[in-house]
Design an enzyme around this catalytic site. Sequence first.
Site, PDB file in Angstrom:
ATOM      1  CB  SER A 176       3.460  -2.664  -9.986  1.00 27.47           C
ATOM      2  OG  SER A 176       3.213  -2.572  -9.567  1.00 27.47           O
ATOM      3  CD  GLU A 259       4.506   0.051  -1.857  1.00 28.87           C
ATOM      4  OE1 GLU A 259       5.794  -0.356  -0.963  1.00 28.87           O
ATOM      5  OE2 GLU A 259       4.204  -0.963  -3.426  1.00 28.87           O
TER       6      GLU A 259
END
Length: 403
Positions: A176, A259
């Site tokens: 990402s 996360e």
Amino acid sequence: MSAPVDSAAVACLRRDEYVSQVATYRHEFRTWLRELDWADEWRTAAFDNVEDELVFHSTILARLYEAGWNRYGWPEDAGGFGGTEVHRAAYFEELAAAMLPVPEQHWTLEVIGPATYRYAPHLAAEYLPNYLRGAEWWGQCFSEPESGSDLAGLRCRAADDGDGGFVLNGQKIWTSQGPTATRFMVLARTGTPESRHRGLSTFLVDADTPGVTVRPIALASGRRELAEVFFDDVRIPRERAIGDVGGGWAVVMYLMQYERGMYGYAVLTTALTELGRLRAEMVVHGASPANRERFAQIYVAVVAAQARAAKTVRALAANQMVGPESSIDKLLFAKAEKDINDLVLDVRRGWMLTGVGADGDKELDTARAKWWYTRAATIMGGSAEVQRSIIADHLLGLPKEKR
Ligand SMILES: Cc1cc2nc3c(=O)[nH]c(=O)nc-3n(C[C@H](O)[C@H](O)[C@H](O)COP(=O)(O)OP(=O)(O)OC[C@H]3O[C@@H](n4cnc5c(N)ncnc54)[C@H](O)[C@@H]3O)c2cc1C
């Protein structure tokens, strides 16, 4: 007429008070946002590509950093003003309450930043201030083409270079913000091929190091959100190790709590912003009783998930290991993201499906891109199936599944 208030000076002057009293920090940040004369520019900015969005958000971060507001919750020796994860939660909540989007770089920072500080404070001191001020952002290079769920089986190799450093070879995928990242947190094998999670180490690698090749991946929306990253004989100095050599799994486990938990909390606060926008649409354009009922159910689910994730945030702030419990947060926030965007699609079906997008309407392009992106919510950061297995094995103690 009163003299204009130098908000940056105020935020810096009252640092100690904001650190010791989250409620005061929250209140003053809210007031600052309310009086911000560029809030509309920030709120309404729409983009048809991820590169422009990141550049725009880097300018927003620079302003927030200068005024001090996004530095609370980060350690002083890493560019912050001190405080805990609870400050960061309050920061995300206030952005949501003001209907302002979270600057994109925060998504990767929330995942990578805490583990970097914990396991490599020297690297955090050197680079996190730039991350906070939007001058750079990083990619998390864990997944490989054949190692996503089975991360411990990864093959990217960091071999001893005989001179105290390492030589990195292999491929990563689905990184990402990878196409424009300045650095990568790379998980690589330093042990034998069979060593599984015991033979892994984590490194910080600059994207411009010779031997690093970054290839953007365009998602179904056409936006280049992710990247493949190739490492060919990339030299890494020893001081770029994050944690112990062979201790990469501990870094991964620590990072996953953020996360799944902290990132999840921020996602849920933005979910409330999206629901706020959707409610306005439903009032103006009308909505069927079934969609109104769906809205209510999703709203309750989001608030409940946020309350659950708040427990994770408080535990992280108290330096407790959350471990497998953060998988519950991951399951709940991923479902919420999907459900909201499915409702947006149904409420605004004509606009979403047949509206004229591309250069004509960046808002429409963004809404479609969001819908596409949320298809992956139950995959990224560990798939829903894998989260359910973690909960079954580690929290519920159910019998092991036959493989
Ligand atoms: C939008 C997006 C962003 C991402 N960002 C990053 C990033 O920044 N950095 C990074 O490193 N990675 C990133 N990823 C990768 C992500 O972590 C992996 O896609 C994910 O862990 C799944 O791995 P995989 O794609 O290899 O699928 P696989 O592991 O091949 O899984 C395929 C299917 O099999 C199922 N499955 C696999 N193993 C099991 C099992 N043991 N039990 C039950 N079902 C199982 C999975 O649930 C899935 O449905 C991102 C992915 C997406 C989609």
